[in-house]
Scaffold this motif. Structure first.
Motif: not given
Length: 227
Positions: A96-99, A116-121, A154-155
């Motif tokens: 199954y494809y996943n990005p 990784p592990r950074i929340l963009v605001q 970001a969806g």
């Protein structure tokens, strides 16, 4: 037509299977498609029945064929083809494809630097550059990055949140939209009491398009063969 070459390239990158059948005129280019998944016993019966009555059904604007699925039927790199264990709901399956697969390859090939592990605001304009601001999720520390060009991916929900915060817009209300769906349970009387097919594919493989008249849009239905 302008986008078709890019869809063909994505078909290779993602690994999409399908067929040149009655749904191909609706789905578009068949370039680079992998062979379709093997059909389970129920889906196979439905497709054979459709093919026997195809002329009459097409005259009523009903078309049945293979779905386009982001599932490998042939190995691609480290990803393995679907194994037909009917355990899709319970096991991680590389077919199954996943990005994540594309991102991991880009990281390995040094095309991107992943942090990784950074929340963009939000982002802010800074002359000819753009400053992206966020926090480290482990410590709450504020961080920022500067770039010439920003691509926001970001969806749907998170991208909308970042846009509104960047514009300091606390009034706009954005609705969540979804396609209305109707679920119809079906069964084949001749299969009652027969042995369960445990080596199939537990999701949808066949699709059906139906058009009320020449002026209406098509209704798109999927046949899920749940085990």
């Amino acid at each position: 037509n302008d986008l078709e070459p890019y869809y063909d390239a994505l078909t290779v990158e993602i690994g999409i299977n399908g067929a040149d059948d009655d749904l191909a005129p609706f789905y578009g280019s068949i370039q680079n498609l992998q062979p379709p998944l093997e059909l389970g016993v129920n889906s196979s019966t439905v497709l054979k029945n459709y093919q026997r009555h195809k002329m009459a059904l097409n005259a009523r604007r009903v078309y049945v064929g293979r779905m386009r699925l982001a599932v490998l039927t042939e190995d691609v790199g480290e990803r393995k083809a679907h194994a037909y264990r009917n355990s899709e709901l319970y096991c991680p399956v590389s077919a199954y494809y996943n990005p994540t697969y594309t991102l991991q390859r880009l990281i390995r090939e040094d095309h991107v630097r992943y942090i990784p592990r950074i929340l963009v605001q939000r982002w802010r304009s800074a002359g000819e550059r753009t400053r992206v601001e966020g926090i480290r999720v482990d410590s709450g520390e504020t961080v920022s990055f500067s770039c010439r060009r920003l691509i926001l991916a970001a969806g749907t929900v998170n991208s909308s949140r970042i846009v509104l915060q960047s514009r300091e817009d606390y009034r706009t209300e954005l609705r969540l939209l979804d396609n209305p769906a109707v679920y119809v349970p079906c069964f084949l009387p001749r299969r009652i009491g027969k042995r369960l097919d445990t080596t199939g594919y537990g999701f949808a493989t066949l699709a059906c398009l139906f058009q009320f008249d020449e002026y209406s849009t098509h209704i798109h239905g999927l046949l899920f063969e749940l085990m």
